[in-house]
Structures are given as structure tokens and as C-alpha cells.
Design a protein around this motif. Structure first.
Motif, PDB file in Angstrom:
ATOM      1  N   ASP A   1      14.071 -13.838  -7.258  1.00  0.00           N
ATOM      2  CA  ASP A   1      13.766 -15.269  -7.325  1.00  0.00           C
ATOM      3  C   ASP A   1      14.005 -15.976  -5.986  1.00  0.00           C
ATOM      4  OD1 ASP A   1      13.570 -18.012  -8.630  1.00  0.00           O
ATOM      5  OD2 ASP A   1      15.677 -18.013  -8.053  1.00  0.00           O
ATOM      6  N   ALA A   2      14.911 -15.453  -5.164  1.00  0.00           N
ATOM      7  CA  ALA A   2      15.214 -16.068  -3.882  1.00  0.00           C
ATOM      8  C   ALA A   2      14.264 -15.548  -2.804  1.00  0.00           C
ATOM      9  CB  ALA A   2      16.663 -15.772  -3.493  1.00  0.00           C
ATOM     10  N   VAL A   3      13.696 -16.470  -2.021  1.00  0.00           N
ATOM     11  CA  VAL A   3      12.766 -16.104  -0.943  1.00  0.00           C
ATOM     12  C   VAL A   3      13.245 -16.725   0.366  1.00  0.00           C
ATOM     13  CG1 VAL A   3      10.397 -16.291  -0.081  1.00  0.00           C
ATOM     14  CG2 VAL A   3      10.808 -15.896  -2.526  1.00  0.00           C
ATOM     15  N   PHE A   4      13.380 -15.881   1.390  1.00  0.00           N
ATOM     16  CA  PHE A   4      13.824 -16.333   2.708  1.00  0.00           C
ATOM     17  C   PHE A   4      12.734 -17.148   3.407  1.00  0.00           C
ATOM     18  CE2 PHE A   4      16.260 -12.384   2.082  1.00  0.00           C
ATOM     19  CZ  PHE A   4      17.552 -12.813   2.371  1.00  0.00           C
ATOM     20  N   THR A   5      13.179 -18.030   4.295  1.00  0.00           N
ATOM     21  CA  THR A   5      12.246 -18.838   5.094  1.00  0.00           C
ATOM     22  C   THR A   5      11.805 -18.076   6.338  1.00  0.00           C
ATOM     23  OG1 THR A   5      14.147 -19.876   6.173  1.00  0.00           O
ATOM     24  CG2 THR A   5      13.146 -21.066   4.318  1.00  0.00           C
ATOM     25  N   PHE A   6      11.270 -16.891   6.156  1.00  0.00           N
ATOM     26  CA  PHE A   6      10.761 -16.136   7.285  1.00  0.00           C
ATOM     27  C   PHE A   6       9.516 -16.823   7.857  1.00  0.00           C
ATOM     28  CE2 PHE A   6      12.492 -12.015   5.190  1.00  0.00           C
ATOM     29  CZ  PHE A   6      13.739 -12.227   5.763  1.00  0.00           C
ATOM     30  N   PRO A   7       9.139 -16.527   9.097  1.00  0.00           N
ATOM     31  CA  PRO A   7       7.921 -17.108   9.677  1.00  0.00           C
ATOM     32  C   PRO A   7       6.685 -16.760   8.850  1.00  0.00           C
ATOM     33  CG  PRO A   7       9.291 -16.141  11.397  1.00  0.00           C
ATOM     34  CD  PRO A   7       9.898 -15.726  10.082  1.00  0.00           C
ATOM     35  N   PRO A   8       5.624 -17.567   8.956  1.00  0.00           N
ATOM     36  CA  PRO A   8       4.435 -17.403   8.120  1.00  0.00           C
ATOM     37  C   PRO A   8       3.814 -16.012   8.174  1.00  0.00           C
ATOM     38  CG  PRO A   8       4.365 -19.517   9.227  1.00  0.00           C
ATOM     39  CD  PRO A   8       5.538 -18.799   9.789  1.00  0.00           C
ATOM     40  N   GLU A   9       3.820 -15.370   9.345  1.00  0.00           N
ATOM     41  CA  GLU A   9       3.180 -14.055   9.450  1.00  0.00           C
ATOM     42  C   GLU A   9       3.925 -12.999   8.638  1.00  0.00           C
ATOM     43  OE1 GLU A   9       5.746 -14.618  13.203  1.00  0.00           O
ATOM     44  OE2 GLU A   9       4.401 -15.820  11.920  1.00  0.00           O
ATOM     45  N   VAL A  10       5.215 -13.186   8.411  1.00  0.00           N
ATOM     46  CA  VAL A  10       5.982 -12.258   7.579  1.00  0.00           C
ATOM     47  C   VAL A  10       5.739 -12.560   6.107  1.00  0.00           C
ATOM     48  CG1 VAL A  10       8.284 -11.404   7.010  1.00  0.00           C
ATOM     49  CG2 VAL A  10       7.719 -12.008   9.372  1.00  0.00           C
ATOM     50  N   LEU A  11       5.740 -13.831   5.760  1.00  0.00           N
ATOM     51  CA  LEU A  11       5.514 -14.231   4.371  1.00  0.00           C
ATOM     52  C   LEU A  11       4.132 -13.839   3.874  1.00  0.00           C
ATOM     53  CD1 LEU A  11       7.054 -17.793   4.650  1.00  0.00           C
ATOM     54  CD2 LEU A  11       8.035 -15.895   3.365  1.00  0.00           C
TER      55      LEU A  11
END
Length: 250
Positions: A105-115
Motif C-alpha cells: 500500500d505504501a509507495v515511495f516518491t521516486f522520480p517519474p521515470e522510476v514510477l
């Protein structure tokens, strides 16, 4: 699919853990944890020692909420939060829908290219098991990557541009969509079953037949992993079904 069996959840089927906020300095000079959001779980911090803050991003904008012993802060799904170390900060975490955060349920605020790439996201989020130096280094790299994405979101939100923040929310939802059937089973076995059990007890009381009281007993537990590397800091966990089993990859 084998349905989970969670016969003895904590009150309200909440998750429980204890955190000592990371003291690693990030790119912006702030010491603290890995910014992230939850998709369906409200999270609460109960401060038991030290000082610090929690930084949040939401439609309200950017906030910096002070944390000190006795204070409580909580954030609903979709709120990006970052725990900040101000000096020996220690927190007890209460998590809605126990088991769901550990199920993704938890999602890190990685940069857009990773997401945008599920495989890249999984690789960036994973850390080796254990509590040693290798795990610490991986957890710190993960934190730094999350802070990189977070700072871009915060900068845009502060100047009135909510677009990157809203796109991060949508990207997070895309990442977890396939996990929802499993989450639903965990929810039914935990939080929903707890609520339904109370309803059945009220029915029994109203009918004058409280036979369920014959099942009265007590339970006890102690932390079963100390100093694990969580999202926000070193994490003490309870290996109770659906409560705070270690996050995948940690």
C-alpha cells in the motif's frame, strides 16, 4: 488463492510498530526518512520521545508539523509524508488496515521515470534482508531517491503547481492496481471482520444471549524484529498475523 486467517487482531485491526527516525542527512540538509504515501490506509504517529517533524504534501499544500512527546499527527490516503529527525525522535505508529502497508500500500516518491516502470520501481524499493551495513546502505540509497522525487513535488506545490503531485498519485495508483484483489482479502479478514464481529456481539447483547463472552481471554506479544530498516526509520515490529510483518524486501 488461500484466504488469510487473522483470528486475534489488535483492537480495530490496526497495525503497530515503533520507529526511531533516521539521522541520515539528505540532499536538502534535512535528516529523516523516505517520503511516501499510502493508497488506502490512514497512518498515525504517536510521539514517545525526542523532537522532530513530519512534512506533508496534499491538496492543502506543503506543511511542516512539529513533533514532540505526547503529540499525535495522522495523514489520510494520498498524503505524502516525510518524517524529519530533530533529535532522538521516537514514534509509535498506528496503521489502519493492518497488513495492507506490508502488502504494498505504501509507495515511495521516486522520480517519474522510476514510477513509470514497475520493474524499476521494485528494484529501487527493494533492500537486502537483515539489519547490517549492506542493508543500511541500500535503505539510505532508497531514501535518497525518494527525497529526490519528493523535493521536485514539493517545489512545484509551493509555487502553486499541483500537477506533478497529482500525477504522482496517479502513478502510485497504477503501480498497485494489480495488488487490490489481495488487499481486499486482507481487509476482509482483518478490519472488516473486526467490525462485523462487533455487530454480531451487539446483536447477541440485544437478544440477551451473550454466549460470546465465554471466549474471553487475554493475549500478549513482544517485538520480534528490532532495528529493521523501515521507510521512515529503524523499525521494531511485531510478528502478529496481519499486524506488522516486515515490508517486502526488508
Amino acid at each position: 488463492m488461500v484466504k488469510p486467517n487473522l483470528p486475534h487482531p489488535l483492537p480495530g485491526a490496526v497495525g503497530l510498530s515503533h520507529l526511531s527516525a533516521y539521522d541520515w542527512e539528505a540532499a536538502d540538509g534535512v535528516c529523516g526518512g523516505s517520503p511516501h504515501l499510502h493508497l488506502v490506509c490512514t497512518e498515525a504517529y504517536v510521539v514517545t520521545g525526542g523532537r522532530g517533524a513530519v512534512q506533508t504534501l496534499s491538496p492543502d499544500g506543503y506543511r511542516d508539523i512539529p513533533l514532540e512527546p505526547g503529540s499525535i499527527a495522522w495523514f489520510v490516503p494520498g498524503t505524502v509524508h516525510r518524517m524529519v529527525q530533530g533529535g532522538d525522535l521516537r514514534i509509535t505508529v498506528l496503521m489502519q488496515n493492518s497488513g495492507l502497508p506490508e502488502a504494498g500500500d505504501a509507495v515511495f516518491t521516486f522520480p517519474p521515470e522510476v514510477l513509470a516502470d514497475p520493474d524499476k520501481y521494485v528494484a529501487a524499493a527493494a533492500i537486502p534482508p537483515g539489519t547490517g551495513a549492506e542493508t543500511a546502505a541500500a535503505a539510505r540509497r532508497r531514501r535518497d531517491l525518494a527525497v529526490e522525487g519528493y523535493l521536485a513535488l514539493r517545489e512545484a506545490l509551493v509555487v502553486g503547481d499541483s500537477g506533478p503531485y497529482l500525477e504522482f498519485q496517479r502513478a502510485a495508483a497504477r503501480l498497485v492496481r494489480a495488488k487490490v484483489p489481495n488487499w481486499r482479502e486482507l481487509w476482509r479478514a482483518g478490519a472488516l471482520a473486526t467490525v462485523e464481529r462487533t455487530g454480531a456481539q451487539l446483536d447477541a447483547l440485544e437478544a440477551g444471549e451473550p454466549a460470546y463472552l465465554s471466549d474471553a481471554t487475554a493475549y500478549e506479544a513482544a517485538p520480534t524484529r528490532l532495528g529493521g530498516f523501515g521507510m521512515c526509520g529503524r523499525r521494531d515490529e511485531y510478528n502478529l498475523p496481519g499486524t506488522t510483518l516486515p515490508y517486502g524486501g526488508e
